[in-house]
Scaffold this active site. Structure first.
Site, PDB file in Angstrom:
ATOM      1  N   LYS A 154       0.702  -1.036  -0.178  1.00 56.95           N
ATOM      2  CA  LYS A 154      -0.225  -0.149  -0.337  1.00 56.95           C
ATOM      3  C   LYS A 154       1.310   1.283  -0.346  1.00 56.95           C
ATOM      4  O   LYS A 154       0.922   2.309  -0.749  1.00 56.95           O
ATOM      5  CB  LYS A 154      -0.720  -0.163   1.165  1.00 56.95           C
ATOM      6  CG  LYS A 154      -2.094   0.847   0.984  1.00 56.95           C
ATOM      7  CD  LYS A 154      -2.942   0.935   2.289  1.00 56.95           C
ATOM      8  CE  LYS A 154      -3.768   2.448   2.690  1.00 56.95           C
ATOM      9  NZ  LYS A 154      -4.902   2.114   3.675  1.00 56.95           N
ATOM     10  N   SER A 155       1.903   1.732   0.690  1.00 58.70           N
ATOM     11  CA  SER A 155       2.560   2.821   1.063  1.00 58.70           C
ATOM     12  C   SER A 155       3.529   2.802  -0.227  1.00 58.70           C
ATOM     13  O   SER A 155       3.564   4.071  -1.014  1.00 58.70           O
ATOM     14  CB  SER A 155       3.656   2.169   2.411  1.00 58.70           C
ATOM     15  OG  SER A 155       2.828   2.472   3.350  1.00 58.70           O
ATOM     16  N   ARG A 174       2.820   6.416  -3.447  1.00 65.52           N
ATOM     17  CA  ARG A 174       4.136   6.404  -2.790  1.00 65.52           C
ATOM     18  C   ARG A 174       4.599   7.367  -5.212  1.00 65.52           C
ATOM     19  O   ARG A 174       5.648   7.823  -5.930  1.00 65.52           O
ATOM     20  CB  ARG A 174       5.143   6.274  -2.701  1.00 65.52           C
ATOM     21  CG  ARG A 174       5.129   6.567  -1.482  1.00 65.52           C
ATOM     22  CD  ARG A 174       6.333   6.256  -0.295  1.00 65.52           C
ATOM     23  NE  ARG A 174       6.159   6.768   1.271  1.00 65.52           N
ATOM     24  CZ  ARG A 174       4.918   6.545   2.630  1.00 65.52           C
ATOM     25  NH1 ARG A 174       3.924   5.951   1.627  1.00 65.52           N
ATOM     26  NH2 ARG A 174       4.463   7.524   3.317  1.00 65.52           N
ATOM     27  N   SER A 230       6.920   8.812  12.491  1.00 72.45           N
ATOM     28  CA  SER A 230       5.937   8.727  11.858  1.00 72.45           C
ATOM     29  C   SER A 230       5.986   9.217  10.275  1.00 72.45           C
ATOM     30  O   SER A 230       7.035  10.044  10.342  1.00 72.45           O
ATOM     31  CB  SER A 230       4.776   9.975  12.031  1.00 72.45           C
ATOM     32  OG  SER A 230       3.302   9.533  11.034  1.00 72.45           O
ATOM     33  N   GLN A 262       4.377   9.130   7.825  1.00 74.00           N
ATOM     34  CA  GLN A 262       3.505  10.088   6.923  1.00 74.00           C
ATOM     35  C   GLN A 262       4.298  11.434   7.273  1.00 74.00           C
ATOM     36  O   GLN A 262       3.840  12.586   6.999  1.00 74.00           O
ATOM     37  CB  GLN A 262       2.501  10.008   7.673  1.00 74.00           C
ATOM     38  CG  GLN A 262       2.048   8.587   6.442  1.00 74.00           C
ATOM     39  CD  GLN A 262       0.304   8.682   7.897  1.00 74.00           C
ATOM     40  OE1 GLN A 262      -0.935   9.483   7.897  1.00 74.00           O
ATOM     41  NE2 GLN A 262      -0.224   7.491   6.782  1.00 74.00           N
ATOM     42  N   ASP A 279       0.824  -1.591  12.100  1.00 66.55           N
ATOM     43  CA  ASP A 279      -0.693  -1.546  11.335  1.00 66.55           C
ATOM     44  C   ASP A 279      -0.568  -3.051  11.794  1.00 66.55           C
ATOM     45  O   ASP A 279      -1.817  -3.701  11.178  1.00 66.55           O
ATOM     46  CB  ASP A 279      -0.704  -1.581   9.986  1.00 66.55           C
ATOM     47  CG  ASP A 279      -0.626   0.125   9.511  1.00 66.55           C
ATOM     48  OD1 ASP A 279      -0.926   0.715  10.413  1.00 66.55           O
ATOM     49  OD2 ASP A 279       0.103   0.322   8.269  1.00 66.55           O
ATOM     50  N   LYS A 286      -5.879   5.810  14.864  1.00 70.18           N
ATOM     51  CA  LYS A 286      -5.571   5.473  13.000  1.00 70.18           C
ATOM     52  C   LYS A 286      -6.929   5.551  12.558  1.00 70.18           C
ATOM     53  O   LYS A 286      -8.166   6.503  12.892  1.00 70.18           O
ATOM     54  CB  LYS A 286      -4.990   3.911  13.740  1.00 70.18           C
ATOM     55  CG  LYS A 286      -3.682   3.922  13.262  1.00 70.18           C
ATOM     56  CD  LYS A 286      -2.946   4.078  12.572  1.00 70.18           C
ATOM     57  CE  LYS A 286      -1.775   4.228  12.731  1.00 70.18           C
ATOM     58  NZ  LYS A 286      -0.589   4.269  11.552  1.00 70.18           N
ATOM     59  N   ARG A 336      -7.979   1.457  17.347  1.00 71.00           N
ATOM     60  CA  ARG A 336      -7.315   0.332  17.644  1.00 71.00           C
ATOM     61  C   ARG A 336      -7.394  -0.106  18.962  1.00 71.00           C
ATOM     62  O   ARG A 336      -7.712  -1.862  19.016  1.00 71.00           O
ATOM     63  CB  ARG A 336      -6.628   0.258  16.544  1.00 71.00           C
ATOM     64  CG  ARG A 336      -6.914   0.124  14.745  1.00 71.00           C
ATOM     65  CD  ARG A 336      -5.589   0.009  14.191  1.00 71.00           C
ATOM     66  NE  ARG A 336      -6.062   0.349  12.984  1.00 71.00           N
ATOM     67  CZ  ARG A 336      -5.457   0.713  11.738  1.00 71.00           C
ATOM     68  NH1 ARG A 336      -4.221   0.678  11.931  1.00 71.00           N
ATOM     69  NH2 ARG A 336      -5.821   0.294  10.801  1.00 71.00           N
TER      70      ARG A 336
END
EC number: 2.5.1.19
Length: 427
Positions: A21-22, A26, A167, A169, A315, A342, A346
């Protein structure tokens, strides 16, 4: 969609989970900002990554094959994006919003980004504030902390940013903004977070300097389109890794899994838990390490999960909580406050649903404590909280439950793992 999971005591097969996904996010972002074509194979066709691609289409980027695993992105160059005619809706994707804010901050146009109900509750001040220090103008609810957010692009100034959190992000957002600033922009983290952005920036031709926990980018580079092979997502693979480990009769092979050392913390933890797995055919694709993973049923041992490993498996903690229920001894998950912001809280969600399944678990502010091994009773309906990782973790728990379980609102799984149910049936 309601997902019903029946207990199953034998899992076997060779499978390939969807693309990382990451890296998928990108590949679109840097492919759009590069000059020339970027050819992507193995792209994750989940809604989160598709929303990233659709946003760049709205900004004038031509993308062939959208919706398939093979795409061609016709880059417009660092300064070639166009003002979108409508709001950029990023659905449920926090990665899309936070990274895109860094890119939008340096444009010469106006844009508005929004998301679904869940994303609109997630904190954005952690990137909005440092972007403001670079000269960005970003406005939104709660003083710019919550979407929808309006971005009025500016000429950005470089800065050295000391991030209070590890992080990827936050780091990636500032580095992407740094592409539009003159001079050198530096991000310093308290611990190493995943480094897909750094690897891909270098692959596309950006000059970076990495010194321990400091990452610096020199502004105004010329990015060149590349061929990107997206490996299988280790976060998605983790559900099947744990499913095999806690099953009585299991032997699975997971193909082409990305093993980036800043993402593969789950393997460190599984090693500590004495899991039976093996890495096969190790190789490198576009600066990312890849291997096949062979995994067998195991007698897991409890461990403590915390400290520097947390950013490398944030995650995967929900599914590790399921693994902990079957480990001998007391498993402690700590230093994971990030889980509370998140797609849902969670920590609270997993504690609530594990208890619903008859599991003894202690909730803590930064994690949880789970003694084991324990029986998972089942025979009940569980909530997904519209969170794909909660839903898939509960599905894995259902495989070893005493009775069938039902998971409500399981459609959220499609955001990251569109064929999860099909692969589960295959094994």
């Amino acid at each position: 969609m309601e997902l019903k999971i029946k207990p199953k005591d034998k899992l076997q097969g060779t499978i390939k989970v969807p693309g990382d996904k990451s890296i998928s996010h990108r590949s679109v972002m840097l492919g759009a900002l590069a000059e020339g074509k970027t050819e992507v194979t193995g792209f994750l066709t989940g809604e989160d990554c598709l929303n990233t691609a659709r946003a760049f289409q709205k900004m004038g980027v031509e993308i062939e094959g959208l919706g398939s695993e093979e795409m061609v992105i016709h880059g417009v160059g660092l300064n070639g994006l166009q003002e979108p005619e409508s709001i950029l809706d990023l659905g449920n994707s926090g990665t899309s919003m936070r990274l895109m804010l860094g890119i939008l901050a340096g444009q010469d146009f106006y844009a508005v980004v929004t998301g679904d109900e869940s994303l609109s509750k997630r904190p954005m001040a952690r990137v909005v504030e440092p972007l403001g220090d670079m000269g960005a103008e970003i406005y939104g609810r709660d003083g710019g902390n919550l979407a929808p957010l309006t971005v009025i692009g500016q000429n950005l100034t470089n800065q050295e940013y000391q991030s209070p959190v590890a992080s990827a992000q936050v780091k990636s957002c500032i580095l992407l903004a740094g592409l539009y600033a003159d001079g050198t922009t530096t991000v310093i983290e308290p611990a190493k977070s995943r480094d897909h952005t750094e690897r891909m920036l270098e692959y596309f031709g950006t000059e970076l300097n990495i010194d321990g926990l400091e990452v610096s980018v020199i502004g105004q580079p010329k990015l060149k389109g590349q061929k990107v092979v997206v490996p299988s997502d280790i976060s998605s693979a983790s559900f099947f890794l744990v499913a095999a480990l806690i099953n009585q009769q299991a032997e699975l092979i997971l193909e082409d899994v990305g093993l980036n050392p800043t993402r593969a913390g789950i393997l460190e933890v599984l090693t500590a838990m004495e899991a039976d797995y093996e890495l096969l055919d190790k190789r490198l694709e576009n600066q990312e390490p890849i291997a096949d993973i062979k995994v067998n049923s195991s007698n897991l041992q409890a461990t403590t999960i915390g400290g520097a490993v947390i950013p490398k498996l944030i995650d995967e903690l929900p599914i590790l909580a399921v693994a902990a229920t079957q480990a001998e001894g007391e498993t402690v998950i700590k230093d994971a406050e990030e889980l509370r912001v998140k797609e849902t809280d969670r920590i609270s969600a997993m504690v609530t649903e594990l208890r619903r399944l008859g599991v003894e678990v202690e909730e803590r502010e930064d994690g949880m404590v789970i003694p084991g091994p324990q029986s998972i009773k089942g025979g009940c309906s569980c909530r997904s909280y519209d969170d794909h990782r909660i839903a898939m973790s509960l599905a894995v728990a259902g495989l070893i439950a005493q009775e069938e379980i039902e998971i409500t609102n399981a459609d959220c799984i499609k955001t990251s793992f569109p064929n999860f149910v099909e692969l589960l049936k295959d094994i």
